[in-house]
Scaffold this active site. Structure first.
Site, mmCIF file in Angstrom:
data_model
loop_
_atom_site.group_PDB
_atom_site.id
_atom_site.type_symbol
_atom_site.label_atom_id
_atom_site.label_comp_id
_atom_site.label_asym_id
_atom_site.label_seq_id
_atom_site.Cartn_x
_atom_site.Cartn_y
_atom_site.Cartn_z
ATOM 1 N N GLY A 39 0.695 -1.154 -0.147
ATOM 2 C CA GLY A 39 0.494 0.135 0.249
ATOM 3 C C GLY A 39 0.665 1.225 0.131
ATOM 4 N N THR A 40 0.652 2.010 -0.879
ATOM 5 C CA THR A 40 1.067 3.564 -0.908
ATOM 6 C C THR A 40 0.335 4.627 -1.473
ATOM 7 O OG1 THR A 40 3.206 2.119 -1.090
ATOM 8 C CG2 THR A 40 3.182 4.242 -2.339
ATOM 9 N N THR A 41 1.068 5.944 -1.701
ATOM 10 C CA THR A 41 0.411 7.008 -2.095
ATOM 11 C C THR A 41 1.534 7.532 -2.686
ATOM 12 O OG1 THR A 41 -2.137 6.335 -1.131
ATOM 13 C CG2 THR A 41 -1.870 9.027 -2.568
ATOM 14 N N SER A 168 -2.537 2.110 -3.877
ATOM 15 C CA SER A 168 -3.380 2.195 -3.637
ATOM 16 C C SER A 168 -4.045 2.808 -2.995
ATOM 17 C CB SER A 168 -3.611 0.948 -2.646
ATOM 18 O OG SER A 168 -2.252 1.438 -1.228
ATOM 19 N N GLY A 169 -3.712 4.089 -2.429
ATOM 20 C CA GLY A 169 -4.571 5.654 -2.777
ATOM 21 C C GLY A 169 -4.245 6.211 -3.960
#
Length: 274
Positions: A39-41, A168-169
């Site tokens: 998960g990361t933005t 994911s963001g």
């Protein structure tokens, strides 16, 4: 040349021997390791004087937060930086490899690196591994031809856009960009918009969190704003920490001996014959 080497038939460029081995082991009951969700933005946009990149600082191992303040904006060249999403080891290895190649190219030519050179090296490397290198990248920089912003997907495909998001963001961050981005943004307006997009990913995606990192790249200058914003500060119940009662707490009242008293009797006798 020996006769044995001549008799060996030529093979293709890719061997499926390990795939067959893995299939055989699975049929025999071996449980293959599962992939951990990442998960990361990460975001980027072009403003009137250059490029602004942004990223959150949370690193996850499935449902576990492994690192609350990691760096996802990687150095590529003095005028080029790259945000990485996916597996942390893959993003760091790929960006470090291409960064070293760009440095050798600068030594060879005596010129500043171009963004399209970094883009070509990254996409060729990722395409050769057919997506097995889990690195989704947002590449930005300013060279002799102006500011550039690109996205590179793990399979090697690329896009060139005025603003971009990945991770994911990315959907939450993209909603902010599509609503508020405009051409000719100033530096302060661009930083504010990037920070808002990262915060949108942090608050709407469980895989993103912690702080906001921002990198501003202009012609001949770069500014790395580490922990520019902390939307989720770490708080405690008491500023002094935990306190305990100043006395001895009674845990047990019944005493159980570990071993009972045993009497040892010495017996006199002759030694045994061998």
């Amino acid at each position: 040349m020996s006769q044995s080497s001549v008799d060996i038939p030529p093979k293709g460029g890719f061997s499926f021997d390990l795939c067959k081995r893995n299939d055989m082991l699975t049929q025999k009951g071996l449980k293959a390791p599962s992939f951990l969700k990442t998960g990361t933005t990460i975001v980027g946009l072009i403003f009137k004087d250059g490029v602004i990149l942004g990223a959150d600082t949370r690193a996850t191992e499935g449902p576990i937060v492994a690192d609350k303040n990691c760096e996802k904006i990687h150095y590529m060249a003095p005028n080029i930086y790259c945000c990485g999403a996916g597996t942390a080891a893959d993003t760091e290895a790929v960006t470090d490899m291409v960064s070293s190649q760009l440095r050798l190219h600068r030594y060879q030519t005596g010129r500043d690196s171009r963004v399209v050179t970094a883009l070509t090296l990254l996409k060729k490397h990722l395409f050769s591994y057919q997506g097995h290198v889990s690195a989704a990248l947002v590449l930005g920089g300013v060279d002799i031809t102006g500011p550039h912003l690109h996205t590179i997907y793990p399979h090697g495909s690329t896009d060139t856009l005025p603003f971009a998001t990945m991770g994911s963001g990315s959907l939450a961050a993209m909603s902010v960009f599509e609503a508020k981005y405009k051409e000719g943004l100033t530096r302060d307006e661009g930083i504010k918009l990037v920070a808002e997009a990262i915060c949108s990913g942090i608050f709407n995606d469980l895989g993103s969190g912690s702080n906001v990192d921002i990198c501003v790249i202009t012609k001949g200058h770069k500014e790395y704003l580490r922990n520019y914003m902390e939307p989720n500060p770490r708080t405690y119940v008491s500023s002094k920490g935990y306190s305990f009662t100043k006395k001895t707490e009674v845990l047990l009242t019944k005493i159980t001996p570990l071993l009972e008293r045993v009497e040892i009797v010495e017996v006199a006798g002759e030694a045994m014959e061998e």
